[in-house]
Design a protein around this motif. Structure first.
Motif, mmCIF file in Angstrom:
data_model
loop_
_atom_site.group_PDB
_atom_site.id
_atom_site.type_symbol
_atom_site.label_atom_id
_atom_site.label_comp_id
_atom_site.label_asym_id
_atom_site.label_seq_id
_atom_site.Cartn_x
_atom_site.Cartn_y
_atom_site.Cartn_z
ATOM 1 N N UNK A 140 -16.009 13.611 9.810
ATOM 2 C CA UNK A 140 -16.863 13.368 10.984
ATOM 3 C C UNK A 140 -16.280 12.233 11.827
ATOM 4 N N UNK A 141 -15.840 11.173 11.160
ATOM 5 C CA UNK A 141 -15.239 10.052 11.895
ATOM 6 C C UNK A 141 -13.995 10.495 12.655
ATOM 7 N N UNK A 142 -13.133 11.265 11.965
ATOM 8 C CA UNK A 142 -11.880 11.713 12.603
ATOM 9 C C UNK A 142 -12.171 12.607 13.801
ATOM 10 N N UNK A 143 -13.168 13.492 13.677
ATOM 11 C CA UNK A 143 -13.508 14.398 14.774
ATOM 12 C C UNK A 143 -14.051 13.625 15.968
ATOM 13 N N UNK A 144 -14.951 12.665 15.702
ATOM 14 C CA UNK A 144 -15.517 11.867 16.788
ATOM 15 C C UNK A 144 -14.428 11.063 17.487
ATOM 16 N N UNK A 145 -13.525 10.479 16.684
ATOM 17 C CA UNK A 145 -12.447 9.679 17.259
ATOM 18 C C UNK A 145 -11.541 10.535 18.138
ATOM 19 N N UNK A 146 -11.244 11.770 17.684
ATOM 20 C CA UNK A 146 -10.350 12.651 18.445
ATOM 21 C C UNK A 146 -10.965 13.068 19.779
ATOM 22 N N UNK A 147 -12.284 13.294 19.793
ATOM 23 C CA UNK A 147 -12.920 13.809 21.014
ATOM 24 C C UNK A 147 -13.496 12.713 21.911
ATOM 25 N N UNK A 148 -13.970 11.613 21.306
ATOM 26 C CA UNK A 148 -14.685 10.612 22.107
ATOM 27 C C UNK A 148 -14.051 9.221 22.055
ATOM 28 N N UNK A 173 -14.151 3.991 20.029
ATOM 29 C CA UNK A 173 -15.340 3.180 20.324
ATOM 30 C C UNK A 173 -16.633 3.838 19.890
ATOM 31 N N UNK A 174 -16.630 5.172 19.809
ATOM 32 C CA UNK A 174 -17.858 5.889 19.442
ATOM 33 C C UNK A 174 -17.914 6.247 17.966
ATOM 34 N N UNK A 175 -16.863 5.903 17.207
ATOM 35 C CA UNK A 175 -16.760 6.392 15.828
ATOM 36 C C UNK A 175 -17.908 5.926 14.951
ATOM 37 N N UNK A 176 -18.115 4.604 14.874
ATOM 38 C CA UNK A 176 -19.130 4.062 13.961
ATOM 39 C C UNK A 176 -20.522 4.530 14.368
ATOM 40 N N UNK A 177 -20.805 4.488 15.681
ATOM 41 C CA UNK A 177 -22.129 4.878 16.175
ATOM 42 C C UNK A 177 -22.424 6.337 15.835
#
Length: 289
Positions: free
Chosen positions: A248-256, A259-263
């Motif tokens: 989930x972290x890797x996917x969020x980081x790749x798309x957003x 800065x949005x990873x932890x949130x």
């Protein structure tokens, strides 16, 4: 790009799973949680780095010494910060393990310094091409170690006398003692094993990140999130939840972006726990009335 991020997410997720497995071990044996897991993870990485790089030890010996040091810390932690409080029926062991972790972090910062350092590893130099995706051998090693240790723990608790003794202590400590099982020794072993797993997680992940005295807090929180998400009583569940959290972290980081990873990742954890309050793979305890 996305495939490479997902591979990295798998590796970091397996490391979360190792930390979560450590939380699981102490929980099932003693119904207490080692909240110093993140600090012990940092301790393992710092000891291995100090022995291997400035100390010029061969890496296998440095890793072995670091794991022994982490296991020894777990023994001291159980004897000093957990057992006295549990013997009095107090829950203050929770704060005591947090305080012990902070002491370790501050001692490491004093001795090791604040500057992050790079951990050398032959497994993190040359990527292998698998299905067109560059994968570091270390990514594969972390995944294999995480799943392999979960499988070994499950097998050991079912097939070995010590593992069965551990389960007996979990189910009924008083009855286990009447059967000749030393519940105190089993609990100490659980804390030593939990701390060694955290130290191993730190050693494995630092070639992909960096070694620093303040690296443990965030990793420890995420490992605990994986343990809760997976269901603290389920060894496979906590490891799989760690993998899902890493992905989930890797996917969020790749798309957003980072800065949005932890949130986003903790938002997903809260949503998942709202839908499954006992974790994705956990079950509600049955109480006799």
């Amino acid at each position: 790009m996305l495939a490479t991020s997902l591979v990295s997410g798998f590796a970091i997720g397996a490391m979360y799973g190792l930390l979560a497995l450590g939380y699981h071990v102490t929980w099932v044996v003693s119904r207490s949680v080692n909240f110093a897991q993140g600090s012990v993870m940092m301790l393992g990485a710092v000891i291995a780095f100090a022995l291997a790089v400035p100390g010029d030890w061969p890496m296998p010996f440095a890793i072995g010494a670091a794991l022994i040091g982490c296991a020894g810390f777990g023994v001291v932690l159980e004897r000093v910060a957990v057992r006295p409080f549990r013997a009095r029926g107090s829950e203050s062991w929770l704060m005591a393990t947090v305080a012990a972790g902070m002491l370790v972090e501050n001692a490491a910062m004093f001795l090791f310094g604040k500057e992050p350092r790079g951990m050398p590893s032959a497994l993190a130099r040359h990527p292998l091409m698998l299905f067109g995706v560059g994968v570091l051998p270390l990514h594969i090693a972390i995944l294999v170690v995480g799943l392999g240790l979960a499988g070994m723990f499950l097998w050991a608790t079912r097939a070995t006398p010590y593992g069965k003794a551990l389960l007996a202590v979990v189910q009924n400590p008083r009855a286990a003692q009447l059967m000749g099982i030393d519940a105190a020794k089993v609990t100490v072993f659980a804390y030593a094993l939990s701390s060694a797993l955290a130290g191993l997680a730190g050693i494995l992940i630092t070639p992909l990140t960096q070694v620093s005295a303040d690296m443990g807090f965030v990793f420890g929180i995420k490992g605990f999130a994986a343990a809760i998400l997976g269901g603290l009583d389920n060894p496979w569940g906590v490891v799989l939840a760690g993998l899902l959290l890493g992905l989930a972290e890797a996917s969020v980081t790749a798309f957003a972006g980072s800065g949005a990873t932890v949130m986003a990742s903790f938002g997903l954890v809260i949503l998942a726990l709202y839908l499954r309050p006992h974790g994705l793979f956990g079950r509600a305890e049955t109480r006799k009335v």
